[in-house]
Scaffold this motif. Structure first.
Motif, PDB file in Angstrom:
ATOM      1  N   UNK A 107     -31.715  64.998  93.531  1.00 55.11           N
ATOM      2  CA  UNK A 107     -32.362  63.705  93.317  1.00 55.11           C
ATOM      3  C   UNK A 107     -31.364  62.565  93.506  1.00 55.11           C
ATOM      4  N   UNK A 108     -30.557  62.696  94.553  1.00 51.07           N
ATOM      5  CA  UNK A 108     -29.618  61.637  94.915  1.00 51.07           C
ATOM      6  C   UNK A 108     -29.651  61.440  96.424  1.00 51.07           C
ATOM      7  N   UNK A 109     -29.199  60.273  96.851  1.00 56.87           N
ATOM      8  CA  UNK A 109     -29.121  59.987  98.280  1.00 56.87           C
ATOM      9  C   UNK A 109     -27.954  60.782  98.868  1.00 56.87           C
ATOM     10  N   UNK A 110     -28.191  61.619  99.879  1.00 56.80           N
ATOM     11  CA  UNK A 110     -27.109  62.464 100.396  1.00 56.80           C
ATOM     12  C   UNK A 110     -25.984  61.681 101.082  1.00 56.80           C
ATOM     13  N   UNK A 111     -26.239  60.444 101.445  1.00 57.99           N
ATOM     14  CA  UNK A 111     -25.204  59.630 102.109  1.00 57.99           C
ATOM     15  C   UNK A 111     -24.376  58.867 101.081  1.00 57.99           C
ATOM     16  N   UNK A 124     -31.510  58.639  93.072  1.00 55.44           N
ATOM     17  CA  UNK A 124     -32.731  58.023  93.579  1.00 55.44           C
ATOM     18  C   UNK A 124     -33.592  57.546  92.415  1.00 55.44           C
ATOM     19  N   UNK A 125     -34.181  56.382  92.578  1.00 55.47           N
ATOM     20  CA  UNK A 125     -35.118  55.894  91.567  1.00 55.47           C
ATOM     21  C   UNK A 125     -36.536  56.211  92.025  1.00 55.47           C
ATOM     22  N   UNK A 126     -37.405  56.714  91.164  1.00 52.35           N
ATOM     23  CA  UNK A 126     -37.206  56.915  89.713  1.00 52.35           C
ATOM     24  C   UNK A 126     -36.780  58.325  89.327  1.00 52.35           C
TER      25      UNK A 126
END
Length: 257
Positions: A190-194, A199-201
């Motif tokens: 649940x995170x941006x790979x870059x 990531x929200x929410x």
């Protein structure tokens, strides 16, 4: 005739394997019984300092993961007497196949098959066969400042975690291990790979908080505490980590996020 017979036998074998995998996955995510997890330490860099660190590891060092999961499960109404039990296997003497950072679909599939075969060949955990096998690669922080991406396989209930052979980093190591363990039972990143920003929410421990930042906890599958839309810090221990509602739904603790 013989060709048809061989195909039939192969289909029966494949069906048996698939059924066994489904049963194992269903048992692991039902949360009716204790989830048995075995940790296999690996000296990833071959250094003596890493070997010394691994040699002094005890199963009690990983007890905070079980305590943390117990507390989080109860927040979601999961009342299994003991949601998680951890055993510590002897250190591995060989390295597992290493995943590529940005694999193609075929490369990811090939690595998955190789990893599952290697895990089968290197499985001598004490006691009953575990539901989940976590192979933890330790690196000497004196020579390695950044470790390779960790991976968890839902198909096969296998995790490969990369951590540091340091007491200072032990709290962070436990979070990485917990993160990969939850991958094996269906949780997604649940995170941006870059940017690696949560990531929200769904990457926020408390997505209902207003304003959304600063948060005080990290969502386990996001791995960082969002302090502002541009900044997020890595938690120092599982005391600052929560299972968010989306992750809870993915692993079977909620019907819907």
């Amino acid at each position: 005739m013989w060709r048809a017979l061989r195909i039939t036998v192969l289909l029966v074998v494949l069906a048996t394997v698939a059924l066994g995998a489904w049963r194992a996955q269903h048992r692991a995510t039902s949360w009716v019984n204790t989830l048995h997890v075995s940790i296999y330490p690996i000296n990833a860099d071959g250094r003596e300092a890493t070997a010394r660190y691994i040699d002094q590891l005890e199963v009690q060092d990983f007890a905070p993961i079980a305590d943390w999961l117990d507390g989080e499960a109860r927040r979601y109404g999961i009342n299994t007497l003991k949601p998680l039990a951890i055993t510590l296997a002897p250190p591995r003497t060989s390295l597992p196949p290493q995943p590529l950072r940005h694999p193609s679909a075929l490369e990811a599939l090939m690595w998955s098959l190789q990893m599952r075969y290697w895990a089968w060949r290197n499985d001598d955990s004490p006691g009953p066969r575990p539901d989940v096998r976590l192979f933890v690669q330790y690196h000497d922080p004196a020579v390695t400042t950044a470790v390779q991406h960790s991976v968890g396989l839902e198909k096969g209930l296998i995790g490969l975690a990369n951590v540091f052979a340091s007491r200072v980093d032990h709290g962070g190591n436990l979070m990485v291990i917990a993160h990969e363990m939850l991958h094996t039972v269906g949780a997604t990143d649940k995170y941006d790979p870059v940017t690696l920003m949560p990531r929200f929410p769904d990457g926020y421990a408390d997505p209902q908080q207003r304003p959304a930042t600063p948060q005080t906890q990290a969502e386990v599958m996001a791995g960082r505490i969002p302090l502002s839309p541009e900044r997020a810090d890595i938690p120092l221990s599982l005391r600052h980590v929560r299972v968010g509602p989306t992750t809870a739904a993915e692993i079977g603790w909620l019907r819907a996020p």
